[in-house]
Scaffold this active site. Structure first.
Site, short mmCIF file in Angstrom:
data_model
loop_
_atom_site.label_atom_id
_atom_site.label_comp_id
_atom_site.label_asym_id
_atom_site.label_seq_id
_atom_site.Cartn_x
_atom_site.Cartn_y
_atom_site.Cartn_z
N GLY A 36 -59.87 -86.53 -22.09
CA GLY A 36 -60.12 -85.10 -22.30
C GLY A 36 -60.38 -84.94 -23.78
O GLY A 36 -59.45 -84.90 -24.58
N ALA A 37 -61.66 -84.92 -24.14
CA ALA A 37 -62.01 -84.98 -25.57
C ALA A 37 -62.76 -83.74 -26.01
O ALA A 37 -63.85 -83.81 -26.57
CB ALA A 37 -62.82 -86.24 -25.85
N GLY A 38 -62.17 -82.58 -25.71
CA GLY A 38 -62.72 -81.32 -26.23
C GLY A 38 -62.25 -81.13 -27.66
O GLY A 38 -62.26 -82.09 -28.46
N ASN B 24 -50.79 -77.71 -23.61
CA ASN B 24 -49.97 -76.52 -23.49
C ASN B 24 -49.66 -76.27 -22.02
O ASN B 24 -50.40 -76.71 -21.14
CB ASN B 24 -50.74 -75.30 -24.02
N LYS C 244 -43.02 -73.73 -27.04
CA LYS C 244 -44.47 -73.66 -27.26
C LYS C 244 -45.12 -72.79 -26.19
O LYS C 244 -46.06 -72.04 -26.46
CB LYS C 244 -45.08 -75.08 -27.25
N SER D 214 -56.75 -70.96 -27.89
CA SER D 214 -57.66 -71.67 -26.98
C SER D 214 -58.02 -70.81 -25.77
O SER D 214 -59.13 -70.93 -25.23
CB SER D 214 -57.05 -73.01 -26.54
N GLU E 294 -55.94 -71.03 -18.90
CA GLU E 294 -54.70 -71.72 -18.47
C GLU E 294 -53.59 -70.72 -18.10
O GLU E 294 -52.42 -71.11 -18.07
CB GLU E 294 -54.22 -72.65 -19.60
#
Ligand code: NAD
Ligand code: AOT
Length: 310
Positions: free
Chosen positions: A7-9, A103, A185, A258, A271
């Protein structure tokens, strides 16, 4: 160390770049074909406080990976986690360690369906990053990471992973209570991500509102009630004060969370079901009332209906 970023956003790119710069053998894995192609053809373009740079780092679609990582760093969005875990099965061995820094709540149960507890390391991060387009990210500001093993015998392995991140400048600390860190968090994201998205503002703008303190305390109190049923003790005033410190522009004030990036900038799903939605759902199971979280979840879903293209 051989490291795969799954997951390379925005965040996966940040971690990939910093870990590679420290001398690790790093690859990026992502299912967004245009992003993967751009990175391989032109390099990953990063914007920093010191200007713009191209970084060479190999990127693969999940089905094309031919690499056996010692460590996998998960950085999908929460909704993409099960599919990524399924897709990377062929490159995992009995010794591959996986670190999850997403998250949100409820990820351990998902990861345990695919891996042994001894291979799973959980954490949180207060680094931030912004995806500007395919192969293009903005990496500004400072951050940190907390990580812990979830299987008691694996403390040394968790400390070694912290060491690899720390040497790369990612400021990692071993957490003696990662469930507390994850819930705290989640309180940051369940307040700032959700409210900045509904109000369409950044964290500093939200913090300057006369309503901010009361809204944060109401939401944190609901999270704390559910956390207590999961054996995590949150002090509402302490967590609210922690969130209040993030409003400063020297902290996260200039950051658009995000969730804002997903829904407002890119018209993508959010999310929310792993933040306020998770709390509202668990509250129902525990016979608790969390009306603010339930309403915020519905409001974000309503905004998704208006903005997300099918
Ligand atoms: P991201 O959306 O930038 O990347 C996640 C995935 O979405 C990647 O696989 C990416 O390729 C894909 N994607 C993004 N844009 C796409 C597009 N236009 N078309 C197709 N696919 C696309 O996610 P992120 O911000 O890096 O977040 C990863 C995790 O880290 C999340 O759980 C997030 O909440 C958490 N997190 C984010 C930040 C932040 O500042 N961004 C900070 C701390 C934690
Ligand atoms: C954030 N932001 O976690 C990080 O954008 O999802 C996000 C996120 C650290 C401190 C404040 C906000």
């Amino acid at each position: 160390m051989k490291i795969a970023i799954a997951g390379a956003g925005a965040m996966g790119s940040r971690f990939g770049v910093m870990l590679k710069r420290a001398g690790n053998d790093v690859i990026l894995i992502d299912s967004w074909a245009e992003h993967v192609q751009t990175i391989n053809q032109k390099g990953l373009k990063i914007e920093t406080d010191h200007g713009s740079k191209q970084v060479e780092i190999p990127a693969f679609l999940p089905q094309d990976v031919n690499f056996q990582p010692e460590l996998v760093v998960l950085f999908t969005k929460s909704m993409g986690l099960p599919k990524m875990l399924q897709d990377i099965q062929p490159i995992l061995t009995a010794n591959t360690k996986i670190v999850c820094l997403l998250n949100g709540l409820g990820h351990i149960a998902t990861i345990e369906k695919y891996l042994n507890k001894a291979n799973i390391f959980m954490g949180v991060t207060v680094w931030t990053a912004t995806l500007l387009g395919p192969g293009h990210v903005k990496l500004i500001g400072d951050g940190g990471i907390e990580i812990q093993n979830i299987e008691p015998t694996q403390k040394k392995a968790a400390e070694e992973i912290c060491g690899v991140f720390d040497v790369a400048g990612l400021k990692a600390k071993y957490s003696a209570n990662v469930m507390f860190s994850i819930w705290r968090k989640a309180c940051v994201n369940g307040t700032l991500n959700t409210l900045c998205t509904l109000l369409e503002c950044n964290i500093a703008q939200f913090g300057s509102l006369p309503q901010s303190d009361q809204l944060v305390k109401q939401i944190v109190a609901e999270f704390a009630a559910v956390a207590a049923h999961e054996d995590v003790k949150l002090n509402v005033d302490e967590v609210a004060a922690y969130i209040g410190k993030l409003y400063d522009p020297s902290q996260a004030g200039e950051h658009y969370p995000s969730m804002y990036q997903d829904l407002i900038m890119h018209h993508r799903l959010t999310e929310i079901d792993y933040l306020n939605g998770y709390v509202a759902q668990r509250a129902e199971q525990f016979g608790l009332k969390t009306p603010v979280s339930a309403t915020l979840t519905e409001l974000i879903h309503a905004k998704e209906s208006l903005l997300v293209k099918n």
